[in-house]
Scaffold this motif. Sequence first.
Motif, PDB file in Angstrom:
ATOM      1  N   ILE A 143       0.649   3.208  -0.309  1.00  0.00           N
ATOM      2  CA  ILE A 143       1.257   2.359  -1.327  1.00  0.00           C
ATOM      3  C   ILE A 143       2.706   2.777  -1.539  1.00  0.00           C
ATOM      4  O   ILE A 143       2.992   3.942  -1.825  1.00  0.00           O
ATOM      5  N   ALA A 144       3.611   1.822  -1.403  1.00  0.00           N
ATOM      6  CA  ALA A 144       5.020   2.037  -1.720  1.00  0.00           C
ATOM      7  C   ALA A 144       5.316   1.358  -3.048  1.00  0.00           C
ATOM      8  O   ALA A 144       4.876   0.240  -3.291  1.00  0.00           O
ATOM      9  N   GLU A 145       6.068   2.056  -3.895  1.00  0.00           N
ATOM     10  CA  GLU A 145       6.285   1.594  -5.259  1.00  0.00           C
ATOM     11  C   GLU A 145       7.777   1.423  -5.534  1.00  0.00           C
ATOM     12  O   GLU A 145       8.569   2.311  -5.226  1.00  0.00           O
ATOM     13  N   SER A 146       8.144   0.278  -6.086  1.00  0.00           N
ATOM     14  CA  SER A 146       9.487  -0.117  -6.507  1.00  0.00           C
ATOM     15  C   SER A 146      10.211  -0.841  -5.374  1.00  0.00           C
ATOM     16  O   SER A 146      10.048  -0.501  -4.189  1.00  0.00           O
ATOM     17  N   PRO A 147      11.014  -1.845  -5.714  1.00  0.00           N
ATOM     18  CA  PRO A 147      11.730  -2.619  -4.691  1.00  0.00           C
ATOM     19  C   PRO A 147      12.593  -1.755  -3.771  1.00  0.00           C
ATOM     20  O   PRO A 147      12.645  -1.997  -2.570  1.00  0.00           O
ATOM     21  N   PRO A 154       4.138  -4.447   6.004  1.00  0.00           N
ATOM     22  CA  PRO A 154       3.489  -4.728   4.717  1.00  0.00           C
ATOM     23  C   PRO A 154       2.185  -5.502   4.908  1.00  0.00           C
ATOM     24  O   PRO A 154       2.059  -6.317   5.828  1.00  0.00           O
ATOM     25  N   VAL A 155       1.227  -5.241   4.021  1.00  0.00           N
ATOM     26  CA  VAL A 155      -0.070  -5.908   4.069  1.00  0.00           C
ATOM     27  C   VAL A 155      -0.233  -6.865   2.885  1.00  0.00           C
ATOM     28  O   VAL A 155      -0.709  -7.987   3.029  1.00  0.00           O
ATOM     29  N   SER A 156       0.145  -6.413   1.699  1.00  0.00           N
ATOM     30  CA  SER A 156       0.086  -7.247   0.501  1.00  0.00           C
ATOM     31  C   SER A 156       1.002  -6.655  -0.555  1.00  0.00           C
ATOM     32  O   SER A 156       1.442  -5.505  -0.440  1.00  0.00           O
ATOM     33  N   LEU A 157       1.278  -7.453  -1.587  1.00  0.00           N
ATOM     34  CA  LEU A 157       2.104  -7.021  -2.708  1.00  0.00           C
ATOM     35  C   LEU A 157       1.347  -7.221  -4.004  1.00  0.00           C
ATOM     36  O   LEU A 157       0.546  -8.154  -4.134  1.00  0.00           O
ATOM     37  N   LEU A 158       1.581  -6.333  -4.956  1.00  0.00           N
ATOM     38  CA  LEU A 158       1.082  -6.494  -6.321  1.00  0.00           C
ATOM     39  C   LEU A 158       2.312  -6.491  -7.213  1.00  0.00           C
ATOM     40  O   LEU A 158       3.075  -5.525  -7.221  1.00  0.00           O
ATOM     41  N   PRO A 164      -0.277 -11.864   1.131  1.00  0.00           N
ATOM     42  CA  PRO A 164      -0.672 -12.173  -0.246  1.00  0.00           C
ATOM     43  C   PRO A 164       0.194 -11.438  -1.266  1.00  0.00           C
ATOM     44  O   PRO A 164       0.534 -10.268  -1.082  1.00  0.00           O
ATOM     45  N   VAL A 165       0.554 -12.149  -2.332  1.00  0.00           N
ATOM     46  CA  VAL A 165       1.257 -11.557  -3.461  1.00  0.00           C
ATOM     47  C   VAL A 165       0.348 -11.720  -4.679  1.00  0.00           C
ATOM     48  O   VAL A 165       0.176 -12.828  -5.188  1.00  0.00           O
ATOM     49  N   TYR A 166      -0.264 -10.616  -5.098  1.00  0.00           N
ATOM     50  CA  TYR A 166      -1.151 -10.650  -6.264  1.00  0.00           C
ATOM     51  C   TYR A 166      -0.311 -10.444  -7.512  1.00  0.00           C
ATOM     52  O   TYR A 166       0.559  -9.557  -7.548  1.00  0.00           O
ATOM     53  N   LEU A 185       4.310  -3.168  -6.334  1.00  0.00           N
ATOM     54  CA  LEU A 185       3.720  -2.240  -5.369  1.00  0.00           C
ATOM     55  C   LEU A 185       3.526  -2.985  -4.059  1.00  0.00           C
ATOM     56  O   LEU A 185       3.312  -4.197  -4.043  1.00  0.00           O
ATOM     57  N   CYS A 186       3.564  -2.251  -2.962  1.00  0.00           N
ATOM     58  CA  CYS A 186       3.325  -2.850  -1.648  1.00  0.00           C
ATOM     59  C   CYS A 186       2.360  -1.972  -0.859  1.00  0.00           C
ATOM     60  O   CYS A 186       2.605  -0.769  -0.696  1.00  0.00           O
ATOM     61  N   ALA A 187       1.255  -2.566  -0.408  1.00  0.00           N
ATOM     62  CA  ALA A 187       0.351  -1.865   0.506  1.00  0.00           C
ATOM     63  C   ALA A 187       0.901  -2.028   1.915  1.00  0.00           C
ATOM     64  O   ALA A 187       1.231  -3.147   2.341  1.00  0.00           O
TER      65      ALA A 187
END
Length: 271
Positions: free
Chosen positions: A37-41, A54-58, A79-81, A101-103
Amino acid sequence: MPVIEISSLSCSGVEVYATLTEAQLRNRLHPEQGLFIAESPKVIDVALNAGYTPVSLLCERRHITGDAASIIERCGDIPVYTGDRQLLATLTGYTLTRGVLCAMRRPALPSVDEVCSGARRIVVIDGVVDTTNIGAIFRSAAALGIDGVLLTPSSCDPLNRRAVRVSMGSVFLVPWAWLDRPVAQLGGLGFRTAAMALTEDSISLDDPVLTAEPRLAIVMGTEGDGLSEHTIASTDYVVRIPMAHNVDSLNVAAAAAVAFWQLRSRTPGHS
């Protein structure tokens, strides 16, 4: 890019952000399926620039057209949750830094030999388990000219979420690998080794013999006990940082930054 509104903690697809542990994300049995998980833009941007997938964004709803807009555009059709701030904080267990967050897929790591190839200065992280220290060491390594990082298996995973965030994405900039051999065997790759430790026969960090070494591996030990006697005995140098006011030691991350600067390669054309 599909925007998926979530209304509860049980929504499908958000498990990676909520219920999977760091060990499960890492997936030792199937490394090719591992995530982090990567956090912050800013951190996500560094990862994307370094080629991570990237796999998905929260993302908090308000950041979709705000701080996260450029990241969402770069990530393409994933996907962007999204949901409100409180729901996402409940989901993840913490308030999101800058709301996103980005997986991402874990990359295939280079070998020790590949990390060391062509390197002039590397650091060996031996048994450091604090995520903040790992992130800070990587940030200093990237900033101060360290060419590669080797970690013993007892050390913290550099792709732990907090380590990634503290490093401000520097874990994506410096090649690293898990050390699969004793420190002494780095001599076979052309390195002299320098253990950062307090012993009676240690030499000062500013001793010219150290900066004169064409290839040097700086060995940093655990937060509490430092390096083992066996590891210290196996290195070519034992090195201390001169200090005032009877202070006996620095935090491992602070000591690493000091050592990296002082021992940086002076080879022409090498930063």
